[in-house]
Enzyme design. Structure first.
Site, mmCIF file in Angstrom:
data_model
loop_
_atom_site.group_PDB
_atom_site.id
_atom_site.type_symbol
_atom_site.label_atom_id
_atom_site.label_comp_id
_atom_site.label_asym_id
_atom_site.label_seq_id
_atom_site.Cartn_x
_atom_site.Cartn_y
_atom_site.Cartn_z
ATOM 1 N N CYS A 1 28.422 -2.159 -16.124
ATOM 2 C CA CYS A 1 28.156 -1.719 -17.482
ATOM 3 C C CYS A 1 28.726 -0.320 -17.699
ATOM 4 O O CYS A 1 28.538 0.569 -16.887
ATOM 5 C CB CYS A 1 26.677 -1.711 -17.845
ATOM 6 S SG CYS A 1 25.914 -3.314 -17.815
ATOM 7 N N ARG B 1 34.130 -1.666 -15.269
ATOM 8 C CA ARG B 1 32.726 -1.649 -14.865
ATOM 9 C C ARG B 1 32.000 -2.936 -15.248
ATOM 10 O O ARG B 1 30.890 -3.193 -14.769
ATOM 11 C CB ARG B 1 32.005 -0.465 -15.510
ATOM 12 C CG ARG B 1 32.553 0.881 -15.103
ATOM 13 C CD ARG B 1 31.750 1.989 -15.745
ATOM 14 N NE ARG B 1 30.443 2.101 -15.141
ATOM 15 C CZ ARG B 1 30.142 2.878 -14.123
ATOM 16 N NH1 ARG B 1 31.060 3.640 -13.592
ATOM 17 N NH2 ARG B 1 28.936 2.920 -13.632
ATOM 18 N N TRP C 1 28.087 -5.964 -17.897
ATOM 19 C CA TRP C 1 28.113 -6.896 -16.762
ATOM 20 C C TRP C 1 26.700 -7.461 -16.707
ATOM 21 O O TRP C 1 25.744 -6.730 -16.425
ATOM 22 C CB TRP C 1 28.472 -6.151 -15.480
ATOM 23 C CG TRP C 1 28.683 -7.037 -14.288
ATOM 24 C CD1 TRP C 1 29.832 -7.660 -13.940
ATOM 25 C CD2 TRP C 1 27.714 -7.372 -13.274
ATOM 26 N NE1 TRP C 1 29.649 -8.372 -12.779
ATOM 27 C CE2 TRP C 1 28.365 -8.216 -12.348
ATOM 28 C CE3 TRP C 1 26.379 -7.051 -13.064
ATOM 29 C CZ2 TRP C 1 27.711 -8.735 -11.228
ATOM 30 C CZ3 TRP C 1 25.732 -7.572 -11.953
ATOM 31 C CH2 TRP C 1 26.407 -8.407 -11.052
ATOM 32 N N ASN D 1 22.597 0.781 -19.094
ATOM 33 C CA ASN D 1 23.156 0.308 -17.831
ATOM 34 C C ASN D 1 22.042 0.433 -16.803
ATOM 35 O O ASN D 1 21.453 1.495 -16.663
ATOM 36 C CB ASN D 1 24.352 1.213 -17.457
ATOM 37 C CG ASN D 1 24.885 0.930 -16.070
ATOM 38 O OD1 ASN D 1 24.612 -0.120 -15.494
ATOM 39 N ND2 ASN D 1 25.640 1.870 -15.536
ATOM 40 N N GLU E 1 38.191 -8.369 5.530
ATOM 41 C CA GLU E 1 38.666 -7.731 4.301
ATOM 42 C C GLU E 1 39.789 -8.541 3.657
ATOM 43 O O GLU E 1 39.836 -8.690 2.435
ATOM 44 C CB GLU E 1 39.104 -6.289 4.616
ATOM 45 C CG GLU E 1 39.718 -5.514 3.465
ATOM 46 C CD GLU E 1 38.810 -5.336 2.253
ATOM 47 O OE1 GLU E 1 37.603 -5.627 2.328
ATOM 48 O OE2 GLU E 1 39.334 -4.928 1.200
ATOM 49 N N LYS F 1 39.578 -10.041 -0.083
ATOM 50 C CA LYS F 1 40.566 -9.751 -1.134
ATOM 51 C C LYS F 1 41.036 -11.040 -1.793
ATOM 52 O O LYS F 1 41.120 -11.136 -3.004
ATOM 53 C CB LYS F 1 41.792 -9.031 -0.570
ATOM 54 C CG LYS F 1 41.759 -7.563 -0.334
ATOM 55 C CD LYS F 1 41.516 -6.640 -1.484
ATOM 56 C CE LYS F 1 40.086 -6.570 -1.850
ATOM 57 N NZ LYS F 1 39.216 -5.617 -1.354
ATOM 58 N N HIS G 1 33.929 -21.948 17.879
ATOM 59 C CA HIS G 1 32.525 -22.367 17.792
ATOM 60 C C HIS G 1 32.167 -22.886 16.398
ATOM 61 O O HIS G 1 31.010 -22.849 16.009
ATOM 62 C CB HIS G 1 31.606 -21.211 18.187
ATOM 63 C CG HIS G 1 31.866 -20.720 19.572
ATOM 64 N ND1 HIS G 1 31.611 -21.488 20.687
ATOM 65 C CD2 HIS G 1 32.397 -19.568 20.025
ATOM 66 C CE1 HIS G 1 31.960 -20.815 21.770
ATOM 67 N NE2 HIS G 1 32.446 -19.638 21.394
ATOM 68 N N LYS H 1 33.256 -3.423 -10.781
ATOM 69 C CA LYS H 1 33.748 -2.420 -9.845
ATOM 70 C C LYS H 1 32.617 -1.670 -9.177
ATOM 71 O O LYS H 1 32.687 -1.322 -8.012
ATOM 72 C CB LYS H 1 34.643 -1.451 -10.627
ATOM 73 C CG LYS H 1 35.273 -0.364 -9.790
ATOM 74 C CD LYS H 1 36.399 -0.925 -8.979
ATOM 75 C CE LYS H 1 36.993 0.075 -8.033
ATOM 76 N NZ LYS H 1 37.646 -0.603 -6.906
HETATM 77 C C1 G6P Z 1 31.531 -4.148 -5.713
HETATM 78 C C2 G6P Z 1 33.042 -4.122 -5.798
HETATM 79 C C3 G6P Z 1 33.644 -4.121 -4.394
HETATM 80 C C4 G6P Z 1 33.080 -2.969 -3.588
HETATM 81 C C5 G6P Z 1 31.561 -2.994 -3.546
HETATM 82 C C6 G6P Z 1 31.001 -1.708 -2.963
HETATM 83 O O1 G6P Z 1 31.114 -5.384 -5.236
HETATM 84 O O2 G6P Z 1 33.522 -5.227 -6.535
HETATM 85 O O3 G6P Z 1 35.050 -3.979 -4.485
HETATM 86 O O4 G6P Z 1 33.592 -3.018 -2.293
HETATM 87 O O5 G6P Z 1 31.039 -3.100 -4.865
HETATM 88 O O6 G6P Z 1 31.319 -0.658 -3.825
HETATM 89 P P1 G6P Z 1 31.368 0.862 -3.425
HETATM 90 O O7 G6P Z 1 31.756 1.561 -4.699
HETATM 91 O O8 G6P Z 1 30.003 1.241 -2.962
HETATM 92 O O9 G6P Z 1 32.377 1.029 -2.355
#
Ligand code: G6P
Length: 611
Positions: A2, A27, A74, A100, A484, A488, A507, A606
């Protein structure tokens, strides 16, 4: 999570609010809305969907106003439809509010307000707040008194902005647990925003509110108060990054721009922090506090998402090279269990945004248990940065693409700096320190080399874009990279992907492998390379299609893998910085080819400022 924008001043508010909203769209992008004080009352326009949908609605019926608030959502409570979009209004429509966060006692308050005759038009927790302000507003009082009275009854997290035609030309903002700042503009302009991106086009001077603060913004200036009843002075901070860093600069997407920024973001996280002659690191943010980090007995890392993956690499580095026991916790789990935290344990929060609610809550838990707290944070002035006892900033600049890229590699390097610093205080030789410094210094140039693989990765993406599933395998330092890489791909392309320790694959996940399953194996030449070669044989024997990320010609793999992506070589603990980047590019290109919204993937935000 938000985004909030507010404007009061001499100019037309709408274009300024919409520009701010667009800067904050990362956001949240389920719905958006504005409330304008246009001289005749409060005029609210809101729409489900992205900001451009709202913009079209506003363009179709423009209105003139010099004061207003806006929101991009959001969804937490209630689906992303128009009634649930913000702003929410009081029964007479003369108070509008954007929020928010999450109001935890909304059910109780809602029941009380319903018994007082209030009707609720949305499924949100937010609507409670605006009705409560209306209910508590005494005749003759200014808006801020009613807002403060309501906030004293509210439990949970909020960043809010409120306007009312009963007390016009004024915005009241407040925060508790969700970010909110004031932008101090020129010539009678005042702004509010969830983060500096919302206000930077008009001012670089910002005031970060603390939890429990509220503020009144008018063309004459601003005043800040605490809910306990006194006026407070939070000081004005200058935002140092510039507008270019939140624009695409010729790239099609922020994600690609941010991937390509990594040579400079990695140089920036190391700037002034490497002591070449001593083979050591200088960490001003820690040393200034005269805290003897060298005496730490154990580190508990708490983080979420990509930052949690960085934490895993950090665990390996810190144990391997500094000899400190480390555990890495999902922040959301840490806070609800009963971890054993001995004296001498340091809580280390890793966060790009510095606002992630779970990470923040874990930090508070650690603090309450008497632990020293440290942050590795990107967003300057963010809550986690301010809440921790000391920390290391990433200086990666704003990261707008929802899928984290440059912040991740900067986190890895920040952790390598912390490891070097701690290692040198715990028996690491100067020779080893020198070697690490030299390899760190080489990283930006090596990343340039990796980025030259972009076309190759685009071709590779073309071959695999229709896959239903992907498996990512790695061992040792490369295991978190596998996690990671899979994250992604999931985030931006919506292909199901799993990251797994390469040897653990037998396993379970090995059952999934057939000729339709692309398997990305991280196989740079590190001490565990030969073991990974064996794992590759196991995949090949089941006809899996293998994409190997290697750091030399890997003769052992010739003829065994379908594709080889070659990155430069470096020390094992720094290799994740280089092996991650091809996986970022692969995910990016696959997503683009599948027509996905790369910068704003569905359902994600984000910065997740709710539990
Ligand atoms: C959200 C984002 C991720 C991020 C995570 C942690 O889920 O979409 O990309 O890794 O939050 O965010 P931070 O700002 O604490 O690294």
């Amino acid at each position: 999570m938000c985004g909030i924008v507010g404007y009061v001043g001499p100019r037309e508010a709408t274009p300024i609010l919409l520009a701010g909203l667009k800067r904050l769209e990362y956001r949240g992008y389920d719905s958006a809305g504005v409330a304008l004080l246009n001289g005749n009352g409060v005029e609210v326009t809101k729409r489900p969907g992205k900001i451009r949908v709202l913009e079209e609605a506003i363009d179709a019926a423009p209105s003139s106003a010099t004061c207003g608030i806006a929101h991009t959502r959001w969804a937490t409570h209630g689906e992303p439809n128009e009634p649930n979009a913000h702003p929410h209004t009081s029964p007479d429509g003369d108070i509008a509010l954007v929020h928010n966060g999450i109001i935890e006692n909304s059910d109780v308050l809602k029941a009380q307000l319903i018994s007082e005759g209030y009707d609720f038009r949305s499924d949100t927790d937010t609507e409670v707040v605006v009705h409560l302000i209306d209910y508590l507003w005494q005749d003759g009082e200014p808006l801020e008194e009613a807002v403060a009275a309501a906030l004293r009854q509210i439990e949970g997290a909020y960043g809010i902005a409120v306007v009312s035609s009963r007390d016009p030309n004024k915005i009241v903002v407040a925060r508790h647990g969700s970010p909110l700042l004031i932008g101090v503009g020129q010539d009678g302009e005042m702004l509010a925003g969830s983060d500096a991106a919302a206000v930077i086009e008009r001012t670089r001077d910002v005031v970060y509110l603390d939890d429990g603060d509220y503020a009144v913004l008018t063309p004459d200036g601003y005043r800040t108060y605490h809910l306990e009843g006194h006026e407070v002075d939070r000081g004005v901070h200058e935002v140092t990054w510039d507008l270019d860093s939140i624009e695409k600069g010729g790239y099609e997407h922020f994600m690609l721009k941010e991937i390509f920024e990594q040579p400079s973001s990695i140089a920036d996280v190391m700037r002034g922090r490497l002591l070449e002659d001593d083979g050591d690191a200088r960490l001003g943010g820690i040393q200034a506090h005269q805290f003897d980090l060298g005496r730490v007995q154990r580190i508990v890392i708490t983080a979420c998402g990509t930052s949690w993956h960085a934490g895993l690499v950090g665990e390996y580095m810190l144990e391997d090279l500094a000899g400190i026991p480390v555990s890495v916790e999902y922040a959301s789990e840490f806070r609800y269990r009963n971890p054993v935290l001995e004296d001498g344990t340091l809580a280390l929060a890793i966060s790009q945004s510095g606002e992630t609610a779970d990470t923040l809550a874990a930090l508070k838990e650690a603090e309450q248990r008497g632990l020293k707290t440290m942050g590795i944070v990107n967003a300057v002035g963010s809550t986690i940065a301010r809440q921790t006892d000391f920390g290391v900033y990433l200086h990666a600049g704003p990261e707008i693409g929802v899928a984290s890229t440059k912040a991740f590699t900067s986190q890895l390097v920040a952790l390598a700096l912390v490891t070097l610093y701690l290692g040198r205080r715990r028996g690491m030789s100067a020779v080893q320190g020198h070697e690490i410094v030299q390899h760190l210094q080489a990283l930006p140039g090596q990343i340039e080399e990796v980025l030259k693989l972009n076309d190759e990765l685009e071709d590779l993406a073309r071959s695999y874009k229709d896959a239903q599933n992907f498996l990512y395998l790695g061992r040792g330092y490369q295991f978190p990279v596998a996690l990671e890489g899979a994250l992604k791909l999931k985030e931006v392309s919506y292909i199901h992907a799993e990251g797994y320790p390469a040897a653990e694959m037998k396993h379970g996940p090995i059952a999934l492998i057939d000729e339709d399953m692309p398997v990305v194996v991280l196989a740079p030449r590190d001490p565990i390379y030969q073991k990974v070669v064996s794992n590759i044989e196991e995949v090949k024997a089941r006809a899996g299609r293998i994409i190997a990320v290697v750091s030399d010609d890997a003769p052992e793999l010739q003829g065994k893998v379908d594709h080889m992506i070659k990155v430069p070589h470096t020390l094992p603990h720094l290799l994740p910085v280089l092996t991650t980047i091809p996986l970022q590019l692969l995910a990016y290109h696959v997503a683009v080819m599948r027509g996905a919204d790369v910068d704003q993937p569905r359902n994600l935000a984000k910065s997740v400022t709710v539990e």
